[in-house]
Design a protein around this motif. Sequence first.
Motif, short mmCIF file in Angstrom:
data_model
loop_
_atom_site.label_atom_id
_atom_site.label_comp_id
_atom_site.label_asym_id
_atom_site.label_seq_id
_atom_site.Cartn_x
_atom_site.Cartn_y
_atom_site.Cartn_z
N VAL A 136 39.36 39.48 39.36
CA VAL A 136 39.42 39.97 37.99
C VAL A 136 39.84 41.42 38.03
O VAL A 136 39.31 42.22 38.81
CB VAL A 136 38.04 39.83 37.31
CG1 VAL A 136 38.07 40.38 35.91
CG2 VAL A 136 37.58 38.39 37.32
N ILE B 108 35.15 37.31 41.39
CA ILE B 108 34.36 36.77 40.30
C ILE B 108 32.87 36.79 40.65
O ILE B 108 32.02 37.02 39.81
CB ILE B 108 34.83 35.34 39.95
CG1 ILE B 108 36.27 35.39 39.46
CG2 ILE B 108 33.93 34.70 38.91
CD1 ILE B 108 36.90 34.03 39.31
N HIS B 109 32.54 36.59 41.91
CA HIS B 109 31.15 36.50 42.33
C HIS B 109 30.62 37.81 42.92
O HIS B 109 29.57 37.82 43.55
CB HIS B 109 30.97 35.36 43.33
CG HIS B 109 31.40 34.04 42.77
ND1 HIS B 109 30.72 33.42 41.75
CD2 HIS B 109 32.45 33.24 43.05
CE1 HIS B 109 31.33 32.28 41.44
NE2 HIS B 109 32.38 32.16 42.22
N THR C 7 29.53 40.33 41.25
CA THR C 7 28.76 41.00 40.21
C THR C 7 27.44 41.51 40.77
O THR C 7 26.78 40.84 41.53
CB THR C 7 28.48 40.03 39.05
OG1 THR C 7 29.70 39.43 38.64
CG2 THR C 7 27.86 40.74 37.88
N LYS D 158 26.01 33.70 38.19
CA LYS D 158 26.13 35.12 37.93
C LYS D 158 26.52 35.36 36.47
O LYS D 158 27.29 34.61 35.90
CB LYS D 158 27.20 35.75 38.83
CG LYS D 158 27.06 35.43 40.29
CD LYS D 158 26.10 36.33 40.96
CE LYS D 158 26.12 36.03 42.46
NZ LYS D 158 25.18 36.71 43.21
N ARG E 249 28.47 37.35 33.37
CA ARG E 249 29.84 37.87 33.33
C ARG E 249 29.85 39.38 33.53
O ARG E 249 28.86 40.06 33.30
CB ARG E 249 30.54 37.46 32.05
CG ARG E 249 30.14 38.22 30.84
CD ARG E 249 31.06 37.87 29.66
NE ARG E 249 30.56 38.46 28.46
CZ ARG E 249 30.77 39.72 28.11
NH1 ARG E 249 31.46 40.51 28.90
NH2 ARG E 249 30.27 40.20 26.99
N LEU E 250 30.96 39.88 33.95
CA LEU E 250 31.14 41.29 34.26
C LEU E 250 31.06 42.14 33.00
O LEU E 250 31.57 41.76 31.96
CB LEU E 250 32.51 41.47 34.92
CG LEU E 250 32.83 42.78 35.56
CD1 LEU E 250 31.91 43.01 36.74
CD2 LEU E 250 34.27 42.81 36.01
#
Length: 144
Positions: A15, A41-42, A44, A108, A110-111
């Motif tokens: 991302v 993505i993971h 975070t 997780k 979201r950012l």
Amino acid sequence: DLLARIRVKAPRPGVVVFDDPSSWLGKPVSLGEKVMLITGIHDTEMEAWVAIGDDIEFPKQAKITFFPNVDPLHPVVGEVRYLAYEALPRPNGTLAFRLRGTIMQTEKPRLGLKGTVRVDGDDVTLAYWLFRKPWALLRQTIGR
């Protein structure tokens, strides 16, 4: 040939994160300047700021509970990974200690979520809990 050099390719999938895209409008970019960040993505993690007045001794890998503003009824659980040893200026101008935590859940969030963090420390006596802040204020006032 010049058009082929315009393309920017990421070394891995992820991302793209921009700090503030509107601040880049009309601004020239110099060579080597960091414009964006690519994160998995993971990847975070939690970040929180501990006010100077609330700084206490945390046990290693203390439990963190994050309550997102968008869904406070479903907290995210993690543990402390890092706590700064000196206070840093926060974005709002006050000083605080930066705390980073690892998310222990498989799903997780979201950012970029914002919310409230509760850090669980060791048990303390009732007297310590009641008089910690007034005692700290008194120490700051008299300068010791």
